[in-house]
Design a protein around this motif. Structure first.
Motif, PDB file in Angstrom:
ATOM      1  N   GLU A   1       0.845  -1.186   0.000  1.00 11.93           N
ATOM      2  CA  GLU A   1       0.000   0.000   0.000  1.00 11.93           C
ATOM      3  C   GLU A   1       0.886   1.243   0.000  1.00 11.93           C
ATOM      4  OE1 GLU A   1      -2.141  -0.456   3.663  1.00 11.93           O
ATOM      5  OE2 GLU A   1      -3.824  -1.461   2.700  1.00 11.93           O
ATOM      6  N   VAL A   2       0.358   2.319  -0.560  1.00 14.45           N
ATOM      7  CA  VAL A   2       0.976   3.637  -0.416  1.00 14.45           C
ATOM      8  C   VAL A   2       0.069   4.439   0.497  1.00 14.45           C
ATOM      9  CG1 VAL A   2       1.704   5.753  -1.571  1.00 14.45           C
ATOM     10  CG2 VAL A   2       2.055   3.540  -2.679  1.00 14.45           C
ATOM     11  N   GLU A   3       0.626   4.944   1.598  1.00 14.06           N
ATOM     12  CA  GLU A   3      -0.202   5.582   2.616  1.00 14.06           C
ATOM     13  C   GLU A   3       0.378   6.929   3.035  1.00 14.06           C
ATOM     14  OE1 GLU A   3      -1.696   1.524   4.885  1.00 14.06           O
ATOM     15  OE2 GLU A   3       0.137   2.526   5.561  1.00 14.06           O
ATOM     16  N   LEU A   4      -0.493   7.888   3.230  1.00 10.83           N
ATOM     17  CA  LEU A   4      -0.118   9.170   3.810  1.00 10.83           C
ATOM     18  C   LEU A   4      -0.433   9.085   5.297  1.00 10.83           C
ATOM     19  CD1 LEU A   4       0.894  12.070   3.224  1.00 10.83           C
ATOM     20  CD2 LEU A   4      -1.521  12.731   3.020  1.00 10.83           C
ATOM     21  N   GLU A   5       0.615   8.885   6.112  1.00  9.96           N
ATOM     22  CA  GLU A   5       0.402   8.661   7.542  1.00  9.96           C
ATOM     23  C   GLU A   5       0.327   9.965   8.336  1.00  9.96           C
ATOM     24  OE1 GLU A   5       2.834   5.882   9.549  1.00  9.96           O
ATOM     25  OE2 GLU A   5       2.170   4.179   8.345  1.00  9.96           O
ATOM     26  N   GLN A   6       0.989  10.997   7.858  1.00 11.14           N
ATOM     27  CA  GLN A   6       0.940  12.277   8.563  1.00 11.14           C
ATOM     28  C   GLN A   6       0.990  13.409   7.543  1.00 11.14           C
ATOM     29  OE1 GLN A   6       3.001  12.626  12.503  1.00 11.14           O
ATOM     30  NE2 GLN A   6       4.268  10.987  11.700  1.00 11.14           N
ATOM     31  N   ALA A   7       0.243  14.469   7.830  1.00  8.68           N
ATOM     32  CA  ALA A   7       0.287  15.690   7.028  1.00  8.68           C
ATOM     33  C   ALA A   7      -0.461  16.750   7.827  1.00  8.68           C
ATOM     34  CB  ALA A   7      -0.355  15.490   5.659  1.00  8.68           C
ATOM     35  N   TYR A   8       0.273  17.513   8.602  1.00  9.85           N
ATOM     36  CA  TYR A   8      -0.391  18.464   9.496  1.00  9.85           C
ATOM     37  C   TYR A   8       0.412  19.749   9.649  1.00  9.85           C
ATOM     38  CZ  TYR A   8       2.899  16.740  13.084  1.00  9.85           C
ATOM     39  OH  TYR A   8       4.034  16.395  13.785  1.00  9.85           O
ATOM     40  N   ILE A   9      -0.320  20.788  10.030  1.00  6.59           N
ATOM     41  CA  ILE A   9       0.279  22.067  10.407  1.00  6.59           C
ATOM     42  C   ILE A   9       0.345  22.123  11.924  1.00  6.59           C
ATOM     43  CG2 ILE A   9      -0.014  24.577  10.424  1.00  6.59           C
ATOM     44  CD1 ILE A   9       0.769  23.568   7.719  1.00  6.59           C
ATOM     45  N   GLU A  10       1.491  22.516  12.443  1.00  3.21           N
ATOM     46  CA  GLU A  10       1.672  22.659  13.892  1.00  3.21           C
ATOM     47  C   GLU A  10       2.032  24.105  14.208  1.00  3.21           C
ATOM     48  OE1 GLU A  10       3.585  19.707  16.982  1.00  3.21           O
ATOM     49  OE2 GLU A  10       5.163  20.871  16.001  1.00  3.21           O
TER      50      GLU A  10
ATOM     51  N   ALA B   1      -3.288  20.680  13.254  1.00  3.84           N
ATOM     52  CA  ALA B   1      -4.473  20.563  12.411  1.00  3.84           C
ATOM     53  C   ALA B   1      -4.089  19.795  11.161  1.00  3.84           C
ATOM     54  CB  ALA B   1      -5.020  21.940  12.041  1.00  3.84           C
ATOM     55  N   GLY B   2      -4.805  18.712  10.884  1.00  4.98           N
ATOM     56  CA  GLY B   2      -4.497  17.902   9.714  1.00  4.98           C
ATOM     57  C   GLY B   2      -4.601  16.433  10.031  1.00  4.98           C
ATOM     58  N   LEU B   3      -3.709  15.660   9.453  1.00  3.67           N
ATOM     59  CA  LEU B   3      -3.677  14.213   9.618  1.00  3.67           C
ATOM     60  C   LEU B   3      -2.455  13.875  10.470  1.00  3.67           C
ATOM     61  CD1 LEU B   3      -4.138  11.693   6.691  1.00  3.67           C
ATOM     62  CD2 LEU B   3      -2.321  11.395   8.349  1.00  3.67           C
ATOM     63  N   PHE B   4      -2.679  13.243  11.642  1.00  4.90           N
ATOM     64  CA  PHE B   4      -1.564  13.003  12.558  1.00  4.90           C
ATOM     65  C   PHE B   4      -1.755  11.697  13.316  1.00  4.90           C
ATOM     66  CE2 PHE B   4      -4.621  16.001  14.383  1.00  4.90           C
ATOM     67  CZ  PHE B   4      -5.069  15.307  15.506  1.00  4.90           C
ATOM     68  N   LEU B   5      -0.654  11.216  13.906  1.00  9.21           N
ATOM     69  CA  LEU B   5      -0.681   9.995  14.703  1.00  9.21           C
ATOM     70  C   LEU B   5      -1.406  10.255  16.013  1.00  9.21           C
ATOM     71  CD1 LEU B   5       3.024   8.922  14.122  1.00  9.21           C
ATOM     72  CD2 LEU B   5       0.993   7.903  13.064  1.00  9.21           C
ATOM     73  N   MET B   6      -2.196   9.278  16.437  1.00  8.08           N
ATOM     74  CA  MET B   6      -2.965   9.442  17.661  1.00  8.08           C
ATOM     75  C   MET B   6      -2.049   9.359  18.888  1.00  8.08           C
ATOM     76  SD  MET B   6      -5.932   9.999  16.597  1.00  8.08           S
ATOM     77  CE  MET B   6      -6.894   9.870  18.099  1.00  8.08           C
ATOM     78  N   PRO B   7      -2.331  10.160  19.916  1.00  5.61           N
ATOM     79  CA  PRO B   7      -1.500  10.169  21.125  1.00  5.61           C
ATOM     80  C   PRO B   7      -1.831   8.991  22.042  1.00  5.61           C
ATOM     81  CG  PRO B   7      -3.263  11.775  21.346  1.00  5.61           C
ATOM     82  CD  PRO B   7      -3.386  11.201  19.960  1.00  5.61           C
ATOM     83  N   VAL B   8      -1.459   7.796  21.610  1.00  2.00           N
ATOM     84  CA  VAL B   8      -1.739   6.573  22.372  1.00  2.00           C
ATOM     85  C   VAL B   8      -0.496   5.692  22.410  1.00  2.00           C
ATOM     86  CG1 VAL B   8      -4.217   6.547  21.841  1.00  2.00           C
ATOM     87  CG2 VAL B   8      -2.621   5.372  20.326  1.00  2.00           C
ATOM     88  N   GLY B   9      -0.311   5.002  23.523  1.00  2.00           N
ATOM     89  CA  GLY B   9       0.718   3.975  23.623  1.00  2.00           C
ATOM     90  C   GLY B   9       2.145   4.479  23.502  1.00  2.00           C
ATOM     91  N   ILE B  10       3.046   3.539  23.291  1.00  2.00           N
ATOM     92  CA  ILE B  10       4.480   3.825  23.207  1.00  2.00           C
ATOM     93  C   ILE B  10       4.940   3.921  21.764  1.00  2.00           C
ATOM     94  CG2 ILE B  10       6.790   2.947  23.750  1.00  2.00           C
ATOM     95  CD1 ILE B  10       5.558   1.555  26.199  1.00  2.00           C
TER      96      ILE B  10
ATOM     97  N   GLU C   1      -5.404   9.641  12.442  1.00  2.00           N
ATOM     98  CA  GLU C   1      -6.716  10.193  12.140  1.00  2.00           C
ATOM     99  C   GLU C   1      -6.544  11.641  11.691  1.00  2.00           C
ATOM    100  OE1 GLU C   1      -9.363   8.454  11.998  1.00  2.00           O
ATOM    101  OE2 GLU C   1      -9.085   6.728  13.327  1.00  2.00           O
ATOM    102  N   ALA C   2      -7.643  12.256  11.274  1.00  4.15           N
ATOM    103  CA  ALA C   2      -7.627  13.660  10.868  1.00  4.15           C
ATOM    104  C   ALA C   2      -8.442  14.482  11.858  1.00  4.15           C
ATOM    105  CB  ALA C   2      -8.202  13.821   9.464  1.00  4.15           C
ATOM    106  N   GLY C   3      -7.961  15.690  12.145  1.00  3.44           N
ATOM    107  CA  GLY C   3      -8.692  16.554  13.055  1.00  3.44           C
ATOM    108  C   GLY C   3      -7.805  17.585  13.694  1.00  3.44           C
ATOM    109  N   LEU C   4      -8.107  17.895  14.963  1.00  2.00           N
ATOM    110  CA  LEU C   4      -7.387  18.917  15.722  1.00  2.00           C
ATOM    111  C   LEU C   4      -6.824  18.314  16.992  1.00  2.00           C
ATOM    112  CD1 LEU C   4     -10.036  21.793  15.514  1.00  2.00           C
ATOM    113  CD2 LEU C   4      -7.983  21.552  14.102  1.00  2.00           C
ATOM    114  N   ASN C   5      -5.639  18.776  17.386  1.00  2.00           N
ATOM    115  CA  ASN C   5      -5.010  18.338  18.634  1.00  2.00           C
ATOM    116  C   ASN C   5      -4.388  19.538  19.323  1.00  2.00           C
ATOM    117  OD1 ASN C   5      -3.814  15.778  20.221  1.00  2.00           O
ATOM    118  ND2 ASN C   5      -2.245  17.355  20.123  1.00  2.00           N
TER     119      ASN C   5
END
Length: 392
Positions: A135-144, A155-164, A193-197
């Motif tokens: 697969e080709v995947e866009l795992e992150q793409a966000y503005i900080e 804001a954008g697509l980012f890794l969830m703040p879970v686990g190690i 996921e996509a959203g706000l953090n």
């Protein structure tokens, strides 16, 4: 006598006339020299003015360049090649294969001191496309953006703040060829996921995260890992709400806990019963000298009759991993994993997995790995894994 006086007067007049003429010539010469010096001074003054202007212009350019240097684009990445030799003692379907599991490129850009962009593009299993394994995947793409020293937003697509391992999974950063099965099957890493953090640095070593994002979209199997939408036209009937607290004030110690709530994991899917879900996970990492121990627990509680019937209303797991790094090059580890995606039923569906192995860092960013794997409980398999990984 009269003649002598006349001659003397004539001589004196001639002498004074000569001196006057000489003085006149000397004055003219002096005037000429003064005029030349004035011209030289005027030229020097003009050159100084031009030099000053050039210096000012150079200073402006240096200042502008310094400002532009803060706006930098960076490229990085990581990758890992695996060889798995695992014998399945139940099904006979052995896993003996080479796999370039991941090839990842990072691209980041710093607009200024407070605003930046980050992205991560991944190719899994070398080749993607119809009929291919990858697969080709866009795992992150966000503005900080740093609002101040205390508040930072994404804001954008980012890794969830879970686990190690979900946010830090570059190969040189962890032991074992494959990522641990608890975070893979329960959390499920890698999960984005996509959203706000919003990250809040409440005090030195104490941070909070709050996120509103797209959520999981499960089918009738209520598979958590299968419910990842990967932000590809992701259903957003029901958003997910995530909160994390992280403590790192004590040197060598990290404590963190995350909670997430989603009112309907099925996102209104036709023919599937509505099911709300709560994720709770906590972990601890402690390092003293070369010794490190990691421990993590994760649990999903799914509220729905169909999920309960399948035993999927409770899905949980934990692992503990002690390791010791002898020097910059060598480290050993052991990890015990236990997880159950059907913990809500009375059947013996728990999976136990033990890994022991070694990491050899050729460079701090290049690692060779080897481990022995034994799987028991609901599964029965054993074998070994070899791998090489890098990051830059």
């Amino acid at each position: 006598m009269m003649m002598k006086k006349t001659l003397l007067a004539t001589a004196l007049i001639s002498m004074f006339a000569a001196q006057g003429a000489y003085a006149s010539d000397e004055t003219a010469e002096l005037r000429k020299i003064i005029e030349q010096q004035q011209k030289v001074l005027q030229d020097l003054e003009r050159r100084l003015d031009e030099t000053e202007k050039r210096v000012e212009k150079t200073a402006d350019v240096v200042e502008e360049s310094a400002s532009e240097s803060k706006s930098a684009t960076t490229i990085g990445g990581y990758g890992e090649l695996h060889y798995n030799n695992i014998t399945n003692n139940k099904t006979g379907k052995d896993k003996k294969e080479f796999d370039f599991h991941r090839f990842v490129l990072f691209v980041g850009h710093e607009f200024n001191d407070s605003t930046r962009f980050f992205s991560e593009l991944e190719v899994e299993h070398s080749i993607s496309g119809e009929g291919q394994n990858g697969e080709v995947e866009l795992e992150q793409a966000y503005i900080e953006h740093d609002f101040n020293d205390m508040f930072t937003g994404k804001a954008g697509l980012f890794l969830m703040p879970v686990g190690i391992i979900n946010e830090t999974h570059e190969p040189p950063a962890f032991y074992g060829v494959e990522r641990n099965p608890v975070e893979k099957n329960i959390l499920p890493a890698t999960w984005w996921e996509a959203g706000l953090n919003l990250n809040i640095q409440a005090a030195p070593g104490l941070a909070f995260d709050g996120a509103v994002t797209s959520g999981l979209y499960v089918d009738e199997s209520y598979s958590i890992r299968g419910g990842r939408q990967k932000v590809s036209k992701a259903k957003a009937e029901d958003l997910a709400y995530t909160a994390r607290i992280k403590y790192t004030a004590v040197p060598g110690l990290e404590l963190a806990a995350t909670a997430q709530y989603q009112s309907d994991l099925t996102q209104g899917r036709a023919g599937v019963e509505t099911a709300s879900a709560t994720l709770l996970t906590a972990h601890a990492i402690y390092t003293i000298k070369g010794f490190t121990v990691k421990a993590l627990y994760a649990q999903w509680d799914i509220d729905g009759q169909e999920a309960e019937t399948l035993g999927r209303d409770d899905q949980n797991g934990y692992y503990i991993e002690p390791s010791y790094r002898f020097n910059e090059s060598f480290g050993v580890f052991a990890r015990y994993n236990e997880y159950d995606n059907n913990a809500g039923n009375s059947d013996d569906t728990k999976v136990e997995q033990t890994n022991v192995g070694i990491n050899y860092w050729l460079h701090e960013n290049v690692v060779f790995k080897a481990d022995y794997e034994k799987v028991g409980g609901a599964k029965d398999a054993d074998g070994f894994n070899l791998g090489v990984g890098y990051q830059f």
